[in-house]
Design a protein around this motif. Structure first.
Motif, PDB file in Angstrom:
ATOM      1  N   HIS A  46       0.832  -1.202   0.000  1.00 18.59           N
ATOM      2  CA  HIS A  46       0.000   0.000   0.000  1.00 18.59           C
ATOM      3  C   HIS A  46       0.864   1.247   0.000  1.00 18.59           C
ATOM      4  O   HIS A  46       1.904   1.292   0.653  1.00 18.59           O
ATOM      5  N   ASN A  67      -4.774  11.108  -3.444  1.00 17.80           N
ATOM      6  CA  ASN A  67      -5.555  10.085  -2.760  1.00 17.80           C
ATOM      7  C   ASN A  67      -6.925   9.932  -3.432  1.00 17.80           C
ATOM      8  O   ASN A  67      -7.555  10.921  -3.790  1.00 17.80           O
ATOM      9  N   GLY A  68      -7.346   8.697  -3.628  1.00 16.15           N
ATOM     10  CA  GLY A  68      -8.636   8.427  -4.251  1.00 16.15           C
ATOM     11  C   GLY A  68      -8.562   8.232  -5.754  1.00 16.15           C
ATOM     12  O   GLY A  68      -9.560   7.907  -6.394  1.00 16.15           O
ATOM     13  N   ASP A 154      -4.357   0.997  -7.260  1.00 12.98           N
ATOM     14  CA  ASP A 154      -5.779   1.286  -7.384  1.00 12.98           C
ATOM     15  C   ASP A 154      -6.119   2.549  -6.581  1.00 12.98           C
ATOM     16  O   ASP A 154      -5.253   3.143  -5.943  1.00 12.98           O
ATOM     17  N   SER A 155      -7.370   2.938  -6.587  1.00 14.95           N
ATOM     18  CA  SER A 155      -7.775   4.196  -5.942  1.00 14.95           C
ATOM     19  C   SER A 155      -7.636   4.165  -4.424  1.00 14.95           C
ATOM     20  O   SER A 155      -7.713   5.206  -3.777  1.00 14.95           O
ATOM     21  N   LYS A 156      -7.416   2.992  -3.850  1.00 16.38           N
ATOM     22  CA  LYS A 156      -7.200   2.883  -2.405  1.00 16.38           C
ATOM     23  C   LYS A 156      -5.710   2.847  -2.061  1.00 16.38           C
ATOM     24  O   LYS A 156      -5.347   2.710  -0.907  1.00 16.38           O
TER      25      LYS A 156
END
Length: 180
Positions: A46, A67-68, A154-156
């Motif tokens: 992450h 972020n996002g 990914d968006s996370k």
């Protein structure tokens, strides 16, 4: 004889002070440095959104700004021939990318230079954000061994793909499509 002893004591005291200073510096720098990518217990990697980034103009931001969004993080160097070959594809991808996707380019500044990164940006007419890795911190954290290397999150902020070597616009679109 007394002066030699006194000189030895001064030298020893100076050495101790120097060593204490080095230890304190390392402790404080370690606390101030955020590892940009962490591995969770389940093995997924992450992004850490508190990670600081240095722009070409040497102003700073953090990954929180992105972020996002799906993030494409590309490590490159101006002298790298495959990086030069992929630059037009990255430019074209960025100019046509979906709104929820961001491309970040990180120059291997510790093996290159800010001046060369600026010339590279200008010569390929690149409008995506370019950041400097002045002290090799980002490359070490991402375990970059060769250029170019691209990471797709990914968006996370979960690492989904690592591409070692040159990538083109179609391949980037295919990876992004697979995230949806």
């Amino acid at each position: 004889m007394k002066s030699k002893k006194r000189l030895g004591l001064y030298f020893s005291a100076l050495l101790v002070i120097l060593l204490v200073g080095i230890v304190l510096k390392n402790v404080f720098i370690k606390e101030a440095t955020v590892n940009p990518m962490v591995e969770k217990e389940d093995g997924t990697k992450h992004l850490v959104f508190d990670t600081k980034l240095t722009r070409l103009d040497e102003s700073t931001t953090t990954l929180k700004e992105y972020n996002g969004k799906v993030l494409i993080v590309n490590f490159w160097a101006s002298w790298c021939e495959p990086c030069q070959e992929e630059a037009p594809d990255l430019r074209d991808f960025y100019n046509n990318k979906p709104e929820n996707v961001e491309l970040l380019a990180i120059n291997a500044t510790s093996h290159d230079s800010r001046e060369n990164a600026i010339k590279f940006q200008e010569s390929y007419n690149l409008s995506f954000p370019i950041f400097l890795d002045l002290d090799n911190t980002l490359q070490k954290a991402f375990e970059v061994l060769a250029y170019p290397t691209t990471f797709i999150f990914d968006s996370k902020g979960i690492l989904k793909y690592t591409i070692k070597g040159q990538i083109n616009q179609q391949e980037l679109n295919n990876y992004i499509d697979q995230l949806y």
